[in-house]
Design an enzyme around this catalytic site. Structure first.
Site, short mmCIF file in Angstrom:
data_model
loop_
_atom_site.label_atom_id
_atom_site.label_comp_id
_atom_site.label_asym_id
_atom_site.label_seq_id
_atom_site.Cartn_x
_atom_site.Cartn_y
_atom_site.Cartn_z
N GLY A 7 0.83 -1.21 0.00
CA GLY A 7 0.00 0.00 0.00
C GLY A 7 0.86 1.25 0.00
O GLY A 7 2.08 1.18 0.12
N LEU A 9 1.04 3.68 2.29
CA LEU A 9 1.72 3.86 3.57
C LEU A 9 2.72 2.72 3.78
O LEU A 9 3.83 2.95 4.27
CB LEU A 9 0.68 3.87 4.71
CG LEU A 9 1.26 3.96 6.12
CD1 LEU A 9 2.10 5.22 6.30
CD2 LEU A 9 0.14 3.91 7.16
N ASP A 38 -3.26 -12.59 4.07
CA ASP A 38 -4.66 -12.19 3.92
C ASP A 38 -5.26 -12.08 5.31
O ASP A 38 -5.55 -13.09 5.95
CB ASP A 38 -5.41 -13.22 3.07
CG ASP A 38 -6.89 -12.86 2.92
OD1 ASP A 38 -7.31 -11.79 3.43
OD2 ASP A 38 -7.62 -13.65 2.30
N ALA A 62 -5.43 -3.16 5.07
CA ALA A 62 -6.83 -3.04 5.49
C ALA A 62 -7.72 -3.05 4.26
O ALA A 62 -7.25 -2.86 3.13
CB ALA A 62 -7.05 -1.74 6.26
N TYR A 126 -16.80 0.66 7.84
CA TYR A 126 -15.33 0.74 7.84
C TYR A 126 -14.83 1.29 9.17
O TYR A 126 -13.96 0.71 9.83
CB TYR A 126 -14.88 1.62 6.68
CG TYR A 126 -13.44 2.07 6.74
CD1 TYR A 126 -12.40 1.21 6.40
CD2 TYR A 126 -13.13 3.37 7.14
CE1 TYR A 126 -11.08 1.63 6.46
CE2 TYR A 126 -11.81 3.79 7.20
CZ TYR A 126 -10.79 2.93 6.86
OH TYR A 126 -9.49 3.35 6.93
N LYS A 130 -12.67 -0.50 12.30
CA LYS A 130 -11.40 0.01 12.82
C LYS A 130 -11.48 0.25 14.33
O LYS A 130 -10.56 -0.08 15.07
CB LYS A 130 -11.06 1.32 12.10
CG LYS A 130 -10.61 1.14 10.67
CD LYS A 130 -9.22 0.56 10.68
CE LYS A 130 -8.60 0.53 9.31
NZ LYS A 130 -7.20 0.09 9.34
N1 LIG Z 1 -5.77 6.34 2.88
C1 LIG Z 1 -6.28 7.10 3.84
O1 LIG Z 1 -6.67 8.26 3.60
C2 LIG Z 1 -6.35 6.59 5.25
C3 LIG Z 1 -6.97 7.39 6.24
C4 LIG Z 1 -7.04 6.91 7.55
C5 LIG Z 1 -6.51 5.66 7.86
N2 LIG Z 1 -5.95 4.91 6.88
C6 LIG Z 1 -5.42 3.58 7.25
O2 LIG Z 1 -4.04 3.57 6.96
C7 LIG Z 1 -3.64 2.25 6.55
C8 LIG Z 1 -2.88 2.32 5.25
O3 LIG Z 1 -3.73 2.84 4.25
P1 LIG Z 1 -3.22 3.11 2.76
O4 LIG Z 1 -3.79 4.40 2.33
O5 LIG Z 1 -1.73 2.89 2.68
O6 LIG Z 1 -3.96 1.93 2.00
P2 LIG Z 1 -3.79 1.44 0.46
O7 LIG Z 1 -2.73 2.21 -0.23
O8 LIG Z 1 -5.16 1.40 -0.12
O9 LIG Z 1 -3.26 -0.04 0.65
C9 LIG Z 1 -4.05 -1.01 1.26
C10 LIG Z 1 -3.13 -2.12 1.70
O10 LIG Z 1 -3.94 -3.12 2.36
C11 LIG Z 1 -3.60 -4.37 1.81
N3 LIG Z 1 -4.72 -5.27 1.96
C12 LIG Z 1 -5.92 -5.21 1.33
N4 LIG Z 1 -6.66 -6.28 1.68
C13 LIG Z 1 -5.89 -7.01 2.53
C14 LIG Z 1 -6.09 -8.25 3.21
N5 LIG Z 1 -7.23 -8.95 3.08
N6 LIG Z 1 -5.10 -8.72 3.98
C15 LIG Z 1 -3.92 -8.03 4.10
N7 LIG Z 1 -3.68 -6.88 3.48
C16 LIG Z 1 -4.66 -6.38 2.70
C17 LIG Z 1 -3.27 -4.07 0.37
O11 LIG Z 1 -2.50 -5.15 -0.15
P3 LIG Z 1 -2.50 -5.51 -1.75
O12 LIG Z 1 -2.37 -4.20 -2.48
O13 LIG Z 1 -1.28 -6.38 -1.87
O14 LIG Z 1 -3.77 -6.21 -2.02
C18 LIG Z 1 -2.43 -2.81 0.54
O15 LIG Z 1 -1.12 -3.13 0.91
C19 LIG Z 1 -4.93 1.44 6.49
O16 LIG Z 1 -5.07 0.72 7.69
C20 LIG Z 1 -6.02 2.47 6.42
O17 LIG Z 1 -7.23 2.01 6.98
C21 LIG Z 1 -5.85 5.35 5.59
#
Ligand SMILES: NC(=O)c1ccc[n+]([C@@H]2O[C@H](COP(=O)([O-])OP(=O)(O)OC[C@H]3O[C@@H](n4cnc5c(N)ncnc54)[C@H](OP(=O)(O)O)[C@@H]3O)[C@@H](O)[C@H]2O)c1
Length: 283
Positions: A7, A9, A38, A62, A126, A130
């Site tokens: 992802g 982050l 997973d 996530a 969602y 969390k």
């Molecule tokens: N983006 C935001 O604005 C935001 C805001 C608040 C909190 N967060 C939290 O910050 C964290 C990182 O977010 P991000 O923006 O980096 O997310 P992202 O770029 O959308 O990446 C999601 C990640 O989760 C992995 N994932 C999806 N399904 C999964 C599963 N079943 N088992 C294990 N891994 C799985 C994906 O893996 P693959 O790509 O390999 O499938 C990817 O590495 C998350 O916990 C998110 O809830 C994000």
């Protein structure tokens, strides 16, 4: 073990923890040398944990699609709540620590600002998943968890999964893009959040922290600033009230996280939007 290394982050975390011999766990975008994790499959997750035997697990993976979490509530609970709980249970029995990334959306946005001790009130599946994962971590690992609530994360990403890069792509394709005019948040650059995480881990800090970039602004302003940085026509933005966007999941409109607690223990400063967009543009 870094779960969610593929992802946006996760990539930043992988770089910040590289000297600790981090093992990258990905789900669908598994690279060479990565392990497949997973979080929605409890027994497979447990098997990976007992195979790798990490002393620190960063859970950045996530199910992040808020609207999909409404239509697939069971999958959302499995991935976002039960998966992290399996990780926490491993850590409880094996003496490991867990870092978990949560969201500003655990709050409903009715207050002007939120400190960490404020009661949560999630408005969608969602956010609920969390908040429930947070509870599981606190109860299973009272002294060895770090929960970082963040918001509007953006940074370089080959999958282009963040708001800024998706907006750039759509405008470059000539689309008219609807943007919520009444949703406010704090854009947070991935590398700063990753640096703060490393700093807290190095200091063996545990507990719940708010961790966002310094500004609080509307999606409309964010979109206009993205257009300016990438020389795109802001005239193609269609500003709409959230109520008119037809989004499945109910969203809190204005959640401001007070990050005073974080800055009391962590030296890392978070870049403002101007610097973040410049970093994104030149990445
Ligand atoms: N983006 C935001 O604005 C935001 C805001 C608040 C909190 N967060 C939290 O910050 C964290 C990182 O977010 P991000 O923006 O980096 O997310 P992202 O770029 O959308 O990446 C999601 C990640 O989760 C992995 N994932 C999806 N399904 C999964 C599963 N079943 N088992 C294990 N891994 C799985 C994906 O893996 P693959 O790509 O390999 O499938 C990817 O590495 C998350 O916990 C998110 O809830 C994000």
């Amino acid at each position: 073990l870094l779960i969610g290394a593929s992802g946006q982050l996760g990539r930043a975390l992988a770089a910040r923890f590289a000297d600790r011999g981090v093992i990258a766990g990905a789900h669908q975008h598994v690279g060479p040398g990565d392990v497949r994790v997973d979080l929605g499959d409890a027994s497979a997750t447990r098997a990976v944990l007992f195979d790798v035997r990490p002393d620190l697990i960063l859970v950045a993976g996530a199910m992040c699609n808020v609207d999909l979490c409404e239509t697939e509530p069971e999958l959302c609970t499995r991935i976002n709540t039960e998966g992290p709980a399996v990780v926490a249970d491993y850590a409880r029995t094996q003496g490991a620590c867990v870092v978990f990334f949560s969201t500003d959306h655990v709050f409903d946005g009715t207050r002007s600002t939120y400190v960490e001790t404020e009661p949560v009130h999630p408005l969608n599946g969602y956010a609920r998943s969390k908040a429930e994962a947070e509870d599981a971590l606190r109860s299973l690992l009272p002294d060895r968890h770090l929960i970082l609530r963040t918001a509007w994360v953006y940074g370089p990403d080959p999958q282009r999964r963040n708001f800024a890069l998706r907006l750039v792509d759509r405008l470059q394709d000539g689309a008219q893009v609807p943007v919520a005019s009444d949703q406010w948040g704090s854009p947070t650059y991935t590398e700063d959040l990753a640096s703060a995480t490393r700093d807290l881990v190095d200091r063996s800090v545990s507990g719940t922290f708010h961790a966002t970039g310094p500004e609080f602004l509307s999606r409309a302003v964010l979109a206009v600033r993205i257009c300016a940085e990438f020389s795109l026509d802001a005239g193609s933005l269609q500003l709409r009230a959230t109520a008119d966007l037809g989004q499945l999941a109910r969203r809190p409109l204005r959640v401001h996280l007070d990050c005073t607690k974080l800055h009391g223990v962590c030296d890392v400063s978070f870049r403002d939007l101007a610097e973040g967009l410049r970093s994104l543009h030149t990445a």
